[in-house]
Write a protein that holds these residues in place. Structure first.
Motif, mmCIF file in Angstrom:
data_model
loop_
_atom_site.group_PDB
_atom_site.id
_atom_site.type_symbol
_atom_site.label_atom_id
_atom_site.label_comp_id
_atom_site.label_asym_id
_atom_site.label_seq_id
_atom_site.Cartn_x
_atom_site.Cartn_y
_atom_site.Cartn_z
ATOM 1 N N VAL A 196 16.817 1.071 -1.629
ATOM 2 C CA VAL A 196 16.536 2.375 -2.227
ATOM 3 C C VAL A 196 15.072 2.737 -1.953
ATOM 4 C CG1 VAL A 196 16.471 3.765 -4.331
ATOM 5 C CG2 VAL A 196 18.303 2.091 -4.003
ATOM 6 N N ASP A 197 14.894 3.865 -1.257
ATOM 7 C CA ASP A 197 13.563 4.399 -1.007
ATOM 8 C C ASP A 197 13.229 5.328 -2.170
ATOM 9 O OD1 ASP A 197 11.326 5.768 -0.287
ATOM 10 O OD2 ASP A 197 12.070 6.460 1.655
ATOM 11 N N GLY A 198 12.498 4.775 -3.117
ATOM 12 C CA GLY A 198 12.163 5.539 -4.322
ATOM 13 C C GLY A 198 10.733 6.036 -4.301
ATOM 14 N N ALA A 199 10.249 6.417 -3.127
ATOM 15 C CA ALA A 199 8.839 6.813 -3.001
ATOM 16 C C ALA A 199 8.397 7.764 -4.123
ATOM 17 C CB ALA A 199 8.597 7.458 -1.643
ATOM 18 N N HIS A 200 9.253 8.716 -4.451
ATOM 19 C CA HIS A 200 8.873 9.729 -5.443
ATOM 20 C C HIS A 200 9.279 9.398 -6.876
ATOM 21 C CE1 HIS A 200 7.354 13.064 -3.037
ATOM 22 N NE2 HIS A 200 8.182 12.664 -2.104
ATOM 23 N N ALA A 201 10.066 8.361 -7.074
ATOM 24 C CA ALA A 201 10.722 8.221 -8.377
ATOM 25 C C ALA A 201 9.837 7.705 -9.519
ATOM 26 C CB ALA A 201 11.966 7.353 -8.230
ATOM 27 N N THR A 242 16.436 11.546 5.583
ATOM 28 C CA THR A 242 15.664 10.304 5.456
ATOM 29 C C THR A 242 14.221 10.558 5.919
ATOM 30 O OG1 THR A 242 17.621 8.946 5.805
ATOM 31 C CG2 THR A 242 15.506 7.914 6.312
ATOM 32 N N TYR A 243 13.269 10.002 5.192
ATOM 33 C CA TYR A 243 11.853 10.215 5.492
ATOM 34 C C TYR A 243 11.530 9.782 6.929
ATOM 35 C CZ TYR A 243 6.839 10.257 4.512
ATOM 36 O OH TYR A 243 5.498 10.529 4.520
ATOM 37 N N GLY A 244 10.741 10.601 7.616
ATOM 38 C CA GLY A 244 10.494 10.382 9.048
ATOM 39 C C GLY A 244 9.989 8.986 9.389
ATOM 40 N N ILE A 268 19.088 4.507 0.858
ATOM 41 C CA ILE A 268 19.353 5.641 -0.044
ATOM 42 C C ILE A 268 18.028 6.149 -0.585
ATOM 43 C CG2 ILE A 268 20.502 6.342 -2.185
ATOM 44 C CD1 ILE A 268 22.378 3.898 -1.816
ATOM 45 N N ASP A 269 17.795 7.458 -0.475
ATOM 46 C CA ASP A 269 16.593 8.027 -1.085
ATOM 47 C C ASP A 269 16.871 8.275 -2.562
ATOM 48 O OD1 ASP A 269 15.045 8.891 1.472
ATOM 49 O OD2 ASP A 269 17.082 9.655 1.718
ATOM 50 N N HIS A 270 15.909 7.944 -3.401
ATOM 51 C CA HIS A 270 16.088 8.303 -4.819
ATOM 52 C C HIS A 270 15.827 9.801 -4.977
ATOM 53 C CE1 HIS A 270 15.802 6.554 -9.141
ATOM 54 N NE2 HIS A 270 16.409 7.700 -9.126
ATOM 55 N N HIS A 313 0.973 5.944 -6.481
ATOM 56 C CA HIS A 313 -0.087 6.948 -6.262
ATOM 57 C C HIS A 313 0.453 8.377 -6.241
ATOM 58 C CE1 HIS A 313 0.619 5.552 -1.882
ATOM 59 N NE2 HIS A 313 1.290 6.658 -2.041
ATOM 60 N N LYS A 314 1.768 8.559 -6.334
ATOM 61 C CA LYS A 314 2.259 9.931 -6.442
ATOM 62 C C LYS A 314 2.336 10.313 -7.930
ATOM 63 C CE LYS A 314 5.204 9.930 -2.267
ATOM 64 N NZ LYS A 314 4.538 10.841 -1.339
ATOM 65 N N TRP A 315 3.378 9.855 -8.601
ATOM 66 C CA TRP A 315 3.676 10.393 -9.944
ATOM 67 C C TRP A 315 3.214 9.475 -11.068
ATOM 68 C CZ3 TRP A 315 5.024 15.402 -9.906
ATOM 69 C CH2 TRP A 315 5.482 15.938 -8.687
ATOM 70 N N GLU A 374 0.813 -1.228 0.000
ATOM 71 C CA GLU A 374 0.000 0.000 0.000
ATOM 72 C C GLU A 374 0.838 1.265 0.000
ATOM 73 O OE1 GLU A 374 -2.901 -0.602 3.076
ATOM 74 O OE2 GLU A 374 -3.942 -2.077 1.840
ATOM 75 N N ASN A 375 2.006 1.191 0.578
ATOM 76 C CA ASN A 375 2.866 2.392 0.634
ATOM 77 C C ASN A 375 4.292 1.976 0.990
ATOM 78 O OD1 ASN A 375 2.986 2.233 3.572
ATOM 79 N ND2 ASN A 375 0.855 2.857 3.472
ATOM 80 N N PRO A 376 5.242 2.860 0.766
ATOM 81 C CA PRO A 376 6.642 2.506 1.057
ATOM 82 C C PRO A 376 6.908 2.250 2.542
ATOM 83 C CG PRO A 376 6.562 4.323 -0.484
ATOM 84 C CD PRO A 376 5.160 4.125 0.008
ATOM 85 N N THR A 377 6.128 2.853 3.421
ATOM 86 C CA THR A 377 6.335 2.580 4.846
ATOM 87 C C THR A 377 6.125 1.089 5.119
ATOM 88 O OG1 THR A 377 5.541 4.803 5.365
ATOM 89 C CG2 THR A 377 5.657 3.254 7.180
ATOM 90 N N GLN A 378 5.082 0.505 4.507
ATOM 91 C CA GLN A 378 4.870 -0.936 4.677
ATOM 92 C C GLN A 378 6.053 -1.718 4.125
ATOM 93 O OE1 GLN A 378 1.232 -2.249 2.866
ATOM 94 N NE2 GLN A 378 -0.055 -1.273 4.422
ATOM 95 N N THR A 422 14.772 12.922 -2.224
ATOM 96 C CA THR A 422 14.526 13.177 -0.801
ATOM 97 C C THR A 422 13.195 13.894 -0.614
ATOM 98 O OG1 THR A 422 15.732 15.273 -0.937
ATOM 99 C CG2 THR A 422 16.989 13.326 -0.275
ATOM 100 N N SER A 423 12.548 13.619 0.513
ATOM 101 C CA SER A 423 11.237 14.228 0.759
ATOM 102 C C SER A 423 11.328 15.688 1.201
ATOM 103 C CB SER A 423 10.472 13.391 1.783
ATOM 104 O OG SER A 423 9.335 14.068 2.204
ATOM 105 N N PRO A 424 12.091 16.030 2.253
ATOM 106 C CA PRO A 424 12.036 17.428 2.713
ATOM 107 C C PRO A 424 12.745 18.407 1.791
ATOM 108 C CG PRO A 424 13.574 16.167 4.060
ATOM 109 C CD PRO A 424 12.906 15.197 3.136
HETATM 110 C C1 LIG Z 1 11.211 9.629 0.702
HETATM 111 C C2 LIG Z 1 9.881 9.036 1.113
HETATM 112 N N1 LIG Z 1 9.869 7.807 1.620
HETATM 113 C C3 LIG Z 1 8.712 7.197 1.955
HETATM 114 C C4 LIG Z 1 7.505 7.833 1.788
HETATM 115 C C5 LIG Z 1 6.278 7.043 2.085
HETATM 116 O O1 LIG Z 1 5.310 7.511 2.830
HETATM 117 P P1 LIG Z 1 3.977 6.672 3.017
HETATM 118 O O2 LIG Z 1 4.364 5.268 3.288
HETATM 119 O O3 LIG Z 1 3.333 7.331 4.180
HETATM 120 O O4 LIG Z 1 3.187 6.797 1.779
HETATM 121 C C6 LIG Z 1 7.462 9.136 1.290
HETATM 122 C C7 LIG Z 1 6.201 9.861 1.133
HETATM 123 O O5 LIG Z 1 6.115 10.990 0.734
HETATM 124 C C8 LIG Z 1 8.693 9.754 0.940
HETATM 125 O O6 LIG Z 1 8.731 11.000 0.430
#
Ligand SMILES: Cc1ncc(COP(=O)(O)O)c(C=O)c1O
Length: 390
Positions: A194-199, A113-115, A165-167, A220-222, A86-90, A169-171
């Motif tokens: 590799v955390d490619g949430a945005h890629a 790194t994403y919180g 490694i973030d592909h 569900h993002k891009w 469902e999401n990268p956190t999972q 970065t979120s902030p």
């Molecule tokens: C770098 C990064 N990792 C992970 C996530 C995943 O968040 P979530 O699992 O809440 O969708 C995000 C969401 O914006 C993100 O920017």
């Protein structure tokens, strides 16, 4: 047939449910789903409710596999190596909880790194006695090489068992040199996540060629999927040892059996992914990427010129999101960043992100095919009108 990129902008707004008269410059946080995709999602729900037992027992999992098969060429992977989550956190929870971490093992993350990922690392370290090693990713960023050098130094100092490694970065919206970073981490003997949430949809992806051990990204993002549609790819070194964070009937029956069934749930966001990819194909994934990148760069130039400030990154580190520093005087902390964001929302109906960074505030602007440069100018003016003591 693909639609000409010149059609991008205001004309496409009606394809989305976005509130009228609002300026949505924050696609990167949660995406925005086209109406057609939401209709396809509703169809999947109707199908589920028309015959719940048949659907859950015989149709649910094949539909997930079909979604993975459709996704595979967009991310450069084999469908067999993709699990729908469902999401990268999972995904990150599954990966970290499947590792046999031991006291003294180090997990390398950075200060951006994403919180939720950071918290998952903290949790597994508390449970296992492993340790967090954190490096500082330079911001404002000068070049991909600068990020790579800082990472290489951190690898040499911390000798991690796992590097995350973030592909992108979120902030700070930095598109990182993920190929070179992955190679450096592997050379240093680390496993690589590799955390490619945005890629996906923002960057060209060839996951297999990357050489990482795990890759997670959202659709569900891009890629315009409904919310709750993401994937986890696992490479040959680790796929047999990977389990979802939620153990269910498929335990030890193989990657798909384990991930495709994590208890009764609504899988319609993932099952309607083919409709989202149809939407992408209507314009062409390259054309969308090119438009979004060009608009992000135009936004970076316009805003920094209007505010007399700088962008937070060079063009080579911009995907579809850009960082621009606010002029001095707007504050430096989380509270002032939050207040400004809420004022933009309430007074101007502009949705964007404001982040405290490098002793000031930065705006993160996302560009998507329904955005246009006039919205950037409106943001520039709205911020200036809120200038403290103006
Ligand atoms: C770098 C990064 N990792 C992970 C996530 C995943 O968040 P979530 O699992 O809440 O969708 C995000 C969401 O914006 C993100 O920017």
């Amino acid at each position: 047939m693909t639609t000409a990129p010149s059609a991008f902008g205001t004309d496409l707004r009606p394809l989305f449910c976005l509130e009228e008269a609002s300026l949505h410059l924050n696609h990167g946080s949660y995406g925005a789903t086209p109406r057609l995709v939401l209709e396809a999602q509703r169809d999947w729900r109707d199908r589920m409710e028309a015959e719940p037992s048949r659907f859950m027992e015989f149709e649910f999992r094949p539909a997930l596999r079909a979604a993975a098969a459709r996704l595979a060429p967009y991310v450069g992977a084999r469908a067999d190596d993709l699990a729908m989550v469902e999401n990268p956190t999972q995904a990150v929870n599954a990966i970290l909880r499947s590792l046999d971490l031991k006291p003294g093992d180090r997990i390398l993350i950075n200060d951006q790194t994403y919180g939720a990922v950071r918290n998952t690392v903290r949790f597994v370290c508390t449970m296992t006695g492993a340790e967090i090693a954190e490096w500082t990713l330079p911001f404002p960023a000068e070049s991909p090489q600068q990020a790579l050098s800082a990472f290489e130094t951190a690898l040499a100092q911390s000798k991690p068992r796992l590097a995350i490694i973030d592909h992108v970065t979120s902030p700070t919206a930095l598109a990182l040199p993920v190929e070179a970073m992955t190679a450096a981490a592997r050379d240093a003997g680390a496993l690589v996540l590799v955390d490619g949430a945005h890629a996906p949809g923002m960057m060209g992806l060839d996951i297999e060629a990357l050489g990482a051990d795990w890759y997670t990204g959202t659709c569900h993002k891009w890629l315009f999927a409904a919310k709750g549609c993401a994937f986890l790819w696992a490479g040959p070194r680790v796929i047999d040892r990977l389990h979802p964070a939620v153990i269910s009937h498929g335990y030890l029956n193989g990657f798909h059996e384990e991930f495709d069934w994590v208890g009764t749930r609504d899988g319609s966001a993932q099952q309607s992914l083919p409709a989202a990819l149809d939407f992408v194909d209507r314009f062409g994934v390259e054309a969308i990427r090119t438009h979004n990148h060009a608009l992000a760069m135009a936004a970076g130039r316009r805003l920094s010129a209007a505010w007399g400030t700088e962008m937070g990154q060079p063009e080579s580190m911009v995907g579809s999101m850009v960082m621009v520093r606010l002029p001095d005087g707007y504050g430096t902390g989380f509270e002032t960043a939050r207040d400004l964001r809420l004022r933009l929302l309430r007074e101007d109906r502009i949705q964007t992100r404001v982040n405290p960074l490098a002793g000031g505030l930065y705006v993160r602007v996302s560009s998507q095919i329904y955005n246009h440069i006039g919205e950037i100018d409106a943001l520039a003016d709205a911020v200036l009108a809120k200038r403290p003591n103006a």
